[in-house]
Design an enzyme around this catalytic site. Structure first.
Site, PDB file in Angstrom:
ATOM      1  N   GLY A  48       0.776  -1.237   0.000  1.00  0.00           N
ATOM      2  CA  GLY A  48       0.000   0.000   0.000  1.00  0.00           C
ATOM      3  C   GLY A  48       0.806   1.284   0.000  1.00  0.00           C
ATOM      4  N   GLU A 103       4.145   4.406   5.725  1.00  0.00           N
ATOM      5  CA  GLU A 103       2.968   3.523   5.734  1.00  0.00           C
ATOM      6  C   GLU A 103       1.791   4.199   5.046  1.00  0.00           C
ATOM      7  OE1 GLU A 103       1.565   0.899   5.717  1.00  0.00           O
ATOM      8  OE2 GLU A 103       1.504  -0.214   7.588  1.00  0.00           O
ATOM      9  N   ASP A 107      -4.229   1.626  11.427  1.00  0.00           N
ATOM     10  CA  ASP A 107      -5.574   1.257  11.829  1.00  0.00           C
ATOM     11  C   ASP A 107      -5.503   0.869  13.313  1.00  0.00           C
ATOM     12  OD1 ASP A 107      -8.277   0.651  11.228  1.00  0.00           O
ATOM     13  OD2 ASP A 107      -7.808  -1.430  10.860  1.00  0.00           O
ATOM     14  N   PHE A 156     -13.851   2.059   5.900  1.00  0.00           N
ATOM     15  CA  PHE A 156     -12.906   1.302   5.083  1.00  0.00           C
ATOM     16  C   PHE A 156     -12.659   2.063   3.796  1.00  0.00           C
ATOM     17  CE2 PHE A 156     -11.091  -1.894   2.375  1.00  0.00           C
ATOM     18  CZ  PHE A 156     -10.283  -2.606   3.237  1.00  0.00           C
ATOM     19  N   ASP A 163      -6.117  -1.005  -0.816  1.00  0.00           N
ATOM     20  CA  ASP A 163      -6.861  -1.975  -1.608  1.00  0.00           C
ATOM     21  C   ASP A 163      -8.067  -2.518  -0.869  1.00  0.00           C
ATOM     22  OD1 ASP A 163      -5.107  -3.494   0.250  1.00  0.00           O
ATOM     23  OD2 ASP A 163      -6.015  -5.232  -0.736  1.00  0.00           O
ATOM     24  N   ARG A 169      -6.088  -0.022  -5.889  1.00  0.00           N
ATOM     25  CA  ARG A 169      -4.912   0.719  -5.427  1.00  0.00           C
ATOM     26  C   ARG A 169      -4.576   1.872  -6.366  1.00  0.00           C
ATOM     27  NH1 ARG A 169      -2.345  -2.510  -1.454  1.00  0.00           N
ATOM     28  NH2 ARG A 169      -2.514  -4.741  -1.789  1.00  0.00           N
TER      29      ARG A 169
END
Ligand code: IMP
Ligand code: MG
Length: 186
Positions: A48, A103, A107, A156, A163, A169
């Site tokens: 990611g 990053e 989360d 989300f 993704d 992505r």
């Protein structure tokens, strides 16, 4: 992916392309000022962070190198102790280096918390985190993050590296996953 498939997956756009790029420019200046005259190594967490890292790096005015790690996180073995599996380790020895972990999103914090412990044991000169997104409401473990792009609500999200089942992505913005598709684990 057809337009119709995309329309079904993408919900509300949370951060559009120009807001992303504007904030990344700011982060780039901040990082460049903080690391002036030092030995910067960006460590990206696959997959990611690749998109954010590529854009952030192009905003840096200090000499820097990149390397990558892959760790299992979502859908894999994240237990309550936060032990995560390393799927791909760094190529570069980080001892004595100024390491900035890049990053996509924090989360629960469990993945990064494990990663930081692991990297700290390799004795870098310094170790900090730069995360594009954070969901503070979801945090289970405190991780000190030096640079944050945006705080987002507990939704989300997909796009700009993030993704859903390995797709989306490539969207140039960050959007909420369409409510009909939201996985039950989130
Ligand atoms: P943590 O260990 O719970 O902090 O998990 C962080 C990882 O979970 C991130 O690097 C992402 O790969 C994934 N993740 C967390 N939230 C989202 C989201 O909203 N969309 C896509 N991936 C996410
Ligand atoms: Mg992921």
């Amino acid at each position: 992916m057809t337009q119709a498939e995309l329309a079904q997956a993408v919900g509300e756009v949370l951060i559009d392309e120009s807001a992303l790029q504007g904030r990344i420019r700011e982060l780039g200046s901040e990082v460049s000022a903080d690391y002036a005259g030092r030995d910067l190594l960006l460590v990206g967490v696959l997959k990611g962070a690749v998109f954010f890292m590529a854009d952030l790096m192009r905003e840096l005015t200090v000499p820097c190198e990149i390397d990558f790690m892959a760790i299992s996180s979502y859908g894999a073995a994240t237990d309550s102790s936060g032990v995560v599996r390393i799927l791909k380790d760094l190529d570069i020895n980080v001892a004595g280096r100024d390491v900035l972990v890049v990053e996509d999103i924090i989360d629960s914090g469990l993945t990064l918390s494990y990663l930081m412990r692991n990297l700290r044991a390799r004795k870098p000169a310094s170790l900090e985190i730069c995360a594009l997104l954070t969901k503070p409401e979801r945090r289970e473990i405190d991780v000190p993050v030096r640079y944050i792009g945006f705080e987002i609500p507990n939704r989300f999200v997909i796009g700009y590296g993030l993704d859903f089942a390995e797709r989306y992505r490539n969207l140039p913005y960050v959007a909420v996953l369409h409510p009909d598709l939201v996985p039950s684990t989130v």
